[in-house]
Design a protein around this motif. Structure first.
Motif, PDB file in Angstrom:
ATOM      1  N   UNK A   1     -11.819  -1.377  -4.536  1.00 57.19           N
ATOM      2  CA  UNK A   1     -10.974  -2.141  -5.438  1.00 57.19           C
ATOM      3  C   UNK A   1     -10.095  -1.174  -6.228  1.00 57.19           C
ATOM      4  N   UNK A   2      -9.013  -1.695  -6.788  1.00 63.01           N
ATOM      5  CA  UNK A   2      -8.063  -0.839  -7.487  1.00 63.01           C
ATOM      6  C   UNK A   2      -7.780  -1.406  -8.879  1.00 63.01           C
ATOM      7  N   UNK A   3      -8.727  -1.231  -9.820  1.00 59.75           N
ATOM      8  CA  UNK A   3      -8.566  -1.811 -11.167  1.00 59.75           C
ATOM      9  C   UNK A   3      -7.387  -1.237 -11.940  1.00 59.75           C
ATOM     10  N   UNK A   4      -6.926  -0.038 -11.585  1.00 56.62           N
ATOM     11  CA  UNK A   4      -5.822   0.599 -12.304  1.00 56.62           C
ATOM     12  C   UNK A   4      -4.465   0.321 -11.654  1.00 56.62           C
ATOM     13  N   UNK A   5      -4.448  -0.488 -10.590  1.00 53.03           N
ATOM     14  CA  UNK A   5      -3.199  -0.836  -9.920  1.00 53.03           C
ATOM     15  C   UNK A   5      -3.120  -2.349  -9.773  1.00 53.03           C
TER      16      UNK A   5
ATOM     17  N   UNK B   1       0.833  -1.206   0.000  1.00 52.18           N
ATOM     18  CA  UNK B   1       0.000   0.000   0.000  1.00 52.18           C
ATOM     19  C   UNK B   1       0.868   1.257   0.000  1.00 52.18           C
ATOM     20  N   UNK B   2       1.976   1.219   0.735  1.00 50.24           N
ATOM     21  CA  UNK B   2       2.865   2.387   0.773  1.00 50.24           C
ATOM     22  C   UNK B   2       3.530   2.597  -0.585  1.00 50.24           C
ATOM     23  N   UNK B   3       3.983   1.502  -1.197  1.00 48.92           N
ATOM     24  CA  UNK B   3       4.659   1.602  -2.487  1.00 48.92           C
ATOM     25  C   UNK B   3       3.714   2.073  -3.593  1.00 48.92           C
ATOM     26  N   UNK B   4       2.426   1.804  -3.439  1.00 47.60           N
ATOM     27  CA  UNK B   4       1.438   2.181  -4.449  1.00 47.60           C
ATOM     28  C   UNK B   4       0.469   3.239  -3.934  1.00 47.60           C
ATOM     29  N   UNK B   5       0.938   4.039  -2.995  1.00 50.93           N
ATOM     30  CA  UNK B   5       0.044   5.026  -2.365  1.00 50.93           C
ATOM     31  C   UNK B   5      -0.499   6.040  -3.374  1.00 50.93           C
ATOM     32  N   UNK B   6       0.204   6.257  -4.469  1.00 50.01           N
ATOM     33  CA  UNK B   6      -0.268   7.195  -5.488  1.00 50.01           C
ATOM     34  C   UNK B   6      -1.536   6.694  -6.173  1.00 50.01           C
ATOM     35  N   UNK B   7      -1.755   5.380  -6.122  1.00 55.95           N
ATOM     36  CA  UNK B   7      -2.948   4.792  -6.752  1.00 55.95           C
ATOM     37  C   UNK B   7      -4.143   4.738  -5.803  1.00 55.95           C
ATOM     38  N   UNK B   8      -3.939   5.209  -4.563  1.00 57.57           N
ATOM     39  CA  UNK B   8      -5.019   5.201  -3.573  1.00 57.57           C
ATOM     40  C   UNK B   8      -5.512   6.633  -3.393  1.00 57.57           C
ATOM     41  N   UNK B   9      -6.644   6.989  -3.983  1.00 58.45           N
ATOM     42  CA  UNK B   9      -7.123   8.368  -3.910  1.00 58.45           C
ATOM     43  C   UNK B   9      -7.519   8.809  -2.506  1.00 58.45           C
ATOM     44  N   UNK B  10      -7.994   7.879  -1.685  1.00 56.55           N
ATOM     45  CA  UNK B  10      -8.472   8.240  -0.352  1.00 56.55           C
ATOM     46  C   UNK B  10      -8.316   7.043   0.572  1.00 56.55           C
ATOM     47  N   UNK B  11      -7.405   7.135   1.535  1.00 57.10           N
ATOM     48  CA  UNK B  11      -7.198   6.038   2.474  1.00 57.10           C
ATOM     49  C   UNK B  11      -8.365   5.875   3.445  1.00 57.10           C
ATOM     50  N   UNK B  12      -9.257   6.842   3.450  1.00 58.11           N
ATOM     51  CA  UNK B  12     -10.448   6.732   4.282  1.00 58.11           C
ATOM     52  C   UNK B  12     -11.563   5.973   3.591  1.00 58.11           C
ATOM     53  N   UNK B  13     -11.368   5.686   2.301  1.00 59.48           N
ATOM     54  CA  UNK B  13     -12.358   4.936   1.517  1.00 59.48           C
ATOM     55  C   UNK B  13     -11.607   3.988   0.596  1.00 59.48           C
ATOM     56  N   UNK B  14     -11.373   2.781   1.058  1.00 60.55           N
ATOM     57  CA  UNK B  14     -10.629   1.789   0.277  1.00 60.55           C
ATOM     58  C   UNK B  14     -11.603   0.845  -0.410  1.00 60.55           C
TER      59      UNK B  14
END
Length: 279
Positions: free
Chosen positions: A96-100, A81-94
């Protein structure tokens, strides 16, 4: 039951459906029923006229394996998650991540490994029975194991990923890594009771864990109403967190606070009796 969850989540996840023990609810239901039968009926009957089994080496190996597995999975979730944090728009709302691809893979396969660990946790209660430690086979213990394993099955099988529960996995694995370290040391030195001074802190950590889970899942309900993670799962996490805080809080009160008060009363009464005899 499957139809109910299909109405909530609309369809089963095609990736999860191909994984062993994830394609059908029958295996987890059967395993849970066998677990209940062994720890509540068959196990106590089998041990009634027998001495506790000496399974120290088995427990040591089990605890060591649990430490490695839980710490490794916790590490994976935090690092990826840290390495791909740029792909997480909001850590308060997790969600699925289809683009990662890395997060998407962790989302399902990380949850699947977590699910297998929760099923393996059933073995711990069997150890209690074989050692005739029936006091440890409590409602809290059994409820927690069954609730975690069955829910994680449905989360992965129907939603298809950890989503907002990624935080739960990381926290839960960290707590279990610490807890099984205590078990390992206690098993190595069973007569020294060296773990008593920090045993209560394990319960405190568990309570803190459930409070953090409560806050993390309440956040999108209050501040992110447009969050794509299913609202029913958020409410489930909130309700379960409240239940677990109540159950663990009651256990902490009875085990540590109440026992401490009783011990202090016994010491006071004992001192009074000594002073009377001295007179």
């Amino acid at each position: 039951m499957s139809q109910i969850f299909q109405r909530i989540f609309h369809e089963r996840d095609p990736v999860a459906e191909q994984l062993p023990l994830y394609g059908s609810p029958i295996p987890i239901i059967v395993l849970t029923l066998i677990y209940l039968a062994i720890v509540l009926v068959l196990g106590p009957l089998f041990m009634r006229n027998r001495k506790p089994f000496n399974i120290k080496n088995v427990i040591l190996a089990y605890n060591f394996a649990q430490i490695i597995a839980n710490c490794w999975l916790c590490y994976q979730f935090i690092v990826i998650f840290y390495a791909n944090r740029a792909d997480v728009p909001d850590f308060g709302c997790l969600t699925k991540f289809p683009h990662s691809p890395a997060l998407q893979e962790l989302n399902i396969y990380g949850l699947y490994i977590f699910y297998l660990l929760k099923v393996i946790d059933y073995v711990e209660t069997v150890f209690f029975v074989l050692r005739k430690s029936f006091k440890q086979v409590s409602f809290l213990h059994i409820y927690h194991h069954i609730m975690m394993s069955t829910f994680v099955y449905y989360l992965g099988s129907y939603y298809g990923g950890a989503g907002q529960y990624a935080s739960v996995i990381a926290l839960n694995c960290a707590v279990h890594g610490f807890m099984y370290t205590y078990y390992l040391i206690s098993a190595l030195q069973p007569n020294k009771k060296m773990g008593l001074w920090w045993k209560k802190y394990i319960t405190r950590i568990q309570l803190t864990h459930f409070v953090l889970v409560l806050l993390h899942h309440s956040y999108p309900l209050i501040f992110r109403p447009q969050c794509g993670f299913p609202k029913g799962l958020l409410w489930f996490a909130v309700c379960q967190s409240l239940i677990m805080v109540a159950l663990f809080g009651n256990f902490y009160r009875r085990t540590y606070l109440q026992n401490k008060q009783n011990k202090e009363k016994e010491d006071i009464n004992g001192n009074k009796e000594k002073s009377v005899k001295n007179k």
